[in-house]
Write a protein that holds these residues in place. Structure first.
Motif, mmCIF file in Angstrom:
data_model
loop_
_atom_site.group_PDB
_atom_site.id
_atom_site.type_symbol
_atom_site.label_atom_id
_atom_site.label_comp_id
_atom_site.label_asym_id
_atom_site.label_seq_id
_atom_site.Cartn_x
_atom_site.Cartn_y
_atom_site.Cartn_z
ATOM 1 N N PRO A 245 50.656 54.272 -15.403
ATOM 2 C CA PRO A 245 49.838 55.453 -14.765
ATOM 3 C C PRO A 245 49.921 55.223 -13.193
ATOM 4 O O PRO A 245 49.030 55.604 -12.406
ATOM 5 N N LYS A 246 50.930 54.635 -12.916
ATOM 6 C CA LYS A 246 51.240 54.551 -11.275
ATOM 7 C C LYS A 246 51.704 55.891 -10.743
ATOM 8 O O LYS A 246 52.941 56.160 -10.638
ATOM 9 N N LEU A 247 50.885 56.818 -10.439
ATOM 10 C CA LEU A 247 50.977 58.005 -10.046
ATOM 11 C C LEU A 247 50.250 58.430 -8.836
ATOM 12 O O LEU A 247 49.035 58.320 -9.030
ATOM 13 N N LEU A 248 50.772 59.118 -7.882
ATOM 14 C CA LEU A 248 50.329 59.655 -6.870
ATOM 15 C C LEU A 248 50.018 61.315 -6.858
ATOM 16 O O LEU A 248 51.199 62.040 -7.294
ATOM 17 N N ARG A 249 48.947 61.907 -6.444
ATOM 18 C CA ARG A 249 48.660 63.401 -6.583
ATOM 19 C C ARG A 249 48.406 63.666 -5.030
ATOM 20 O O ARG A 249 47.763 63.167 -4.282
ATOM 21 N N ARG A 250 49.352 64.767 -4.716
ATOM 22 C CA ARG A 250 49.076 65.142 -3.195
ATOM 23 C C ARG A 250 47.863 65.712 -3.111
ATOM 24 O O ARG A 250 47.366 66.670 -4.034
ATOM 25 N N GLY A 254 47.496 64.212 2.569
ATOM 26 C CA GLY A 254 47.484 62.713 1.841
ATOM 27 C C GLY A 254 47.891 62.545 0.581
ATOM 28 O O GLY A 254 48.341 63.540 -0.047
ATOM 29 N N TRP A 255 47.538 61.549 -0.160
ATOM 30 C CA TRP A 255 48.087 61.218 -1.491
ATOM 31 C C TRP A 255 46.650 60.623 -1.961
ATOM 32 O O TRP A 255 46.098 59.894 -1.352
ATOM 33 N N ARG A 256 46.427 60.945 -3.449
ATOM 34 C CA ARG A 256 45.393 60.051 -3.964
ATOM 35 C C ARG A 256 46.043 59.388 -5.290
ATOM 36 O O ARG A 256 46.890 60.073 -6.057
ATOM 37 N N ASN A 257 45.596 58.278 -5.755
ATOM 38 C CA ASN A 257 46.141 57.532 -6.740
ATOM 39 C C ASN A 257 45.444 58.017 -8.176
ATOM 40 O O ASN A 257 44.178 58.058 -8.212
ATOM 41 N N ALA A 258 46.238 58.564 -9.062
ATOM 42 C CA ALA A 258 45.915 59.260 -10.267
ATOM 43 C C ALA A 258 45.032 58.625 -11.115
ATOM 44 O O ALA A 258 44.017 58.992 -11.696
ATOM 45 N N ALA A 259 45.181 57.134 -10.902
ATOM 46 C CA ALA A 259 44.369 56.114 -11.789
ATOM 47 C C ALA A 259 42.923 56.158 -11.593
ATOM 48 O O ALA A 259 42.103 55.916 -12.128
ATOM 49 N N ASN A 260 42.826 56.198 -10.003
ATOM 50 C CA ASN A 260 41.264 55.619 -9.737
ATOM 51 C C ASN A 260 40.950 56.783 -8.704
ATOM 52 O O ASN A 260 39.825 56.404 -8.135
ATOM 53 N N ASN A 261 41.795 57.648 -8.072
ATOM 54 C CA ASN A 261 41.308 58.601 -7.342
ATOM 55 C C ASN A 261 41.141 57.902 -5.869
ATOM 56 O O ASN A 261 40.512 58.505 -4.840
ATOM 57 N N GLN A 262 41.691 56.788 -5.331
ATOM 58 C CA GLN A 262 41.656 56.070 -4.153
ATOM 59 C C GLN A 262 42.794 56.974 -3.169
ATOM 60 O O GLN A 262 43.855 57.105 -3.626
ATOM 61 N N SER A 263 42.314 57.086 -2.136
ATOM 62 C CA SER A 263 43.249 57.587 -0.999
ATOM 63 C C SER A 263 44.212 56.445 -0.615
ATOM 64 O O SER A 263 43.958 55.368 -0.660
ATOM 65 N N VAL A 264 45.679 57.119 -0.869
ATOM 66 C CA VAL A 264 46.933 56.026 -0.612
ATOM 67 C C VAL A 264 47.735 56.765 0.478
ATOM 68 O O VAL A 264 47.701 57.985 0.324
ATOM 69 N N SER A 265 48.413 55.826 1.480
ATOM 70 C CA SER A 265 49.283 56.575 2.258
ATOM 71 C C SER A 265 50.627 56.102 1.760
ATOM 72 O O SER A 265 50.700 54.957 1.041
ATOM 73 N N LEU A 266 51.729 56.724 2.118
ATOM 74 C CA LEU A 266 52.995 56.166 1.939
ATOM 75 C C LEU A 266 53.443 55.152 2.765
ATOM 76 O O LEU A 266 53.040 55.103 4.117
ATOM 77 N N HIS A 267 54.160 54.370 2.521
ATOM 78 C CA HIS A 267 54.427 53.084 3.482
ATOM 79 C C HIS A 267 55.079 53.656 4.785
ATOM 80 O O HIS A 267 56.236 54.575 4.457
ATOM 81 N N PRO A 268 55.049 53.345 5.927
ATOM 82 C CA PRO A 268 55.772 53.783 7.043
ATOM 83 C C PRO A 268 57.271 54.028 6.889
ATOM 84 O O PRO A 268 57.694 55.048 7.808
ATOM 85 N N THR A 269 57.984 53.137 6.429
ATOM 86 C CA THR A 269 59.363 53.114 6.144
ATOM 87 C C THR A 269 59.933 54.025 5.093
ATOM 88 O O THR A 269 60.857 54.191 4.872
#
Length: 389
Positions: A245-250, A254-269
């Protein structure tokens, strides 16, 4: 330096330990590991078990599945092990093997002091869709795959140009060679487990790769396991199915982790950061907390709605409301046409059957009826891929 070495049980992947407990039939997982001299915390044990349930290596009752037995034999993290196995089933094995080797190794991209901008530019040149090395549209971990493919082609055609190529593109020859060596080891594991069936000539070629020589030999995957490798939609879907379930939802910008709804950013690179119109979903390999306390996702790849609905998690098809719900509410999709929804439901069931058979009996050919469903699946993905181009 630490005065004492960290105990092995705390250095090994807990997922590996859990699978070993099940393979050796040592009893209850939590009780067995808690009785060790240096036991992992109960919270971490629970996380490892839940992770294995998500990847379908364990059932909800913590029984070992056929997939779990296969993953226990591979010298890989379970998500990468699943990627390799699904790569063989869905005929994109070279990409799956290479990406698994890349994510198990040190990145081949170099960032010399005083040349960061040039190195970043060279890396971005290998983003999928640039047509630099192939017709694949590679993303972050796949960007390394694209660079690897270019290095392999240069090394095969003109060995004398290898050093110049790596220097110009800020690549490490040592890291690329290590990736190729690990790829050869993983290929041998697949042969030994029955997932990859080679004829005598192919076995001899693989043996030559594993023997050190002045002239580097590369792993060659037979076409019958690799004819979908150049379809970016298929390869990215297989990556998402393996990492789920390592899945990000736009979510807005930004983005949210589909598994726990946590706010996530993409790595700067990340080559996905600020790259035009972002996809709705991204699969990722891991998340790390940065020094500024933000959570950054690494090794991301885009995945389509219908691909998630086809093979991720446990799906509930609500025919009257036209909604597909994955694992409670990790992902949900609206389907207006009930015929399309019914087709997705049956195709999902058949793909699950094919995967289960492959895990139980590696190397066994699909039945004629199963082959029909595989042909339908391939046609759908090739049509979608063509429409996107």
């Amino acid at each position: 330096m630490a005065e004492q070495q960290t105990p092995e049980i705390l250095r090994l992947s807990l997922q590996d330990l859990v699978l070993r407990v099940k393979i050796c039939r040592l009893g209850n997982i939590e009780q067995t590991l808690s009785e060790a001299l240096d036991p992992p915390s109960s919270k971490n044990i629970r996380r490892a078990i839940d992770s294995l349930v998500d990847v379908k290596a364990l059932t909800a009752a913590e029984a070992l599945t056929p997939l779990g037995r296969q993953l226990a034999r591979l010298p890989l993290d379970v998500f990468l092990g699943k990627l390799v196995l699904l790569g063989s089933i869905f005929h994109c094995l070279d990409g799956a093997l290479t990406i698994a080797a890349i994510l198990s190794s040190k990145s081949p991209f170099l960032t010399p002091i005083g040349a960061r901008s040039q190195a970043d530019l060279a890396r971005l040149g290998y983003k999928r869709g640039k047509k630099v090395t192939s017709n694949l549209t590679l993303m972050l971990s796949n960007t390394v795959y694209s660079a690897y493919c270019a290095w392999r082609r240069v090394s095969s055609n003109n060995k004398a140009m290898e050093h110049q190529f790596c220097r110009k593109n800020f690549l490490s020859q040592v890291s690329l060679s290590n990736i190729e060596d690990l790829k050869a080891q993983l290929t041998t594991f697949l042969v030994d487990s029955g997932f990859l069936v080679l004829n005598d000539l192919e076995k001899k070629a693989l043996n030559r790769v594993r023997v050190p020589s002045r002239q580097r030999q590369f792993v060659e995957i037979p076409d019958k396991y690799n004819f979908n490798n150049d379809n970016d939609l298929i390869l990215n879907s297989v990556i998402a199915w393996s990492f789920y379930p390592k899945l990000l939802r736009r979510d807005g910008k930004g983005w949210r982790n589909a598994a726990n709804n946590q706010s996530v950013s993409l790595h700067p690179t990340s080559v996905n950061k600020g790259s035009g119109q972002p996809p709705r979903w991204l699969s990722f390999y891991h998340i790390m907390q940065s020094s500024n306390k933000f959570y950054n996702a690494h090794e991301t790849s885009p995945v389509e709605d219908f691909a998630i609905a086809l093979a991720c998690g446990d799906a509930e098809f609500k025919m009257y409301s036209g909604i597909i719900i994955i694992d409670g509410n990790r992902a949900r999709f609206s389907v207006e046409n009930w015929k399309i929804m019914l087709a997705l439901k049956y195709l999902r069931m058949r793909l699950r059957e094919i995967m289960s058979q492959s895990f139980r009996s590696p190397g066994r050919h699909p039945s004629p009826q199963q082959q029909v469903w595989l042909d339908i699946w391939e046609k759908i993905f090739f049509m979608e891929s063509r429409d996107k181009h």
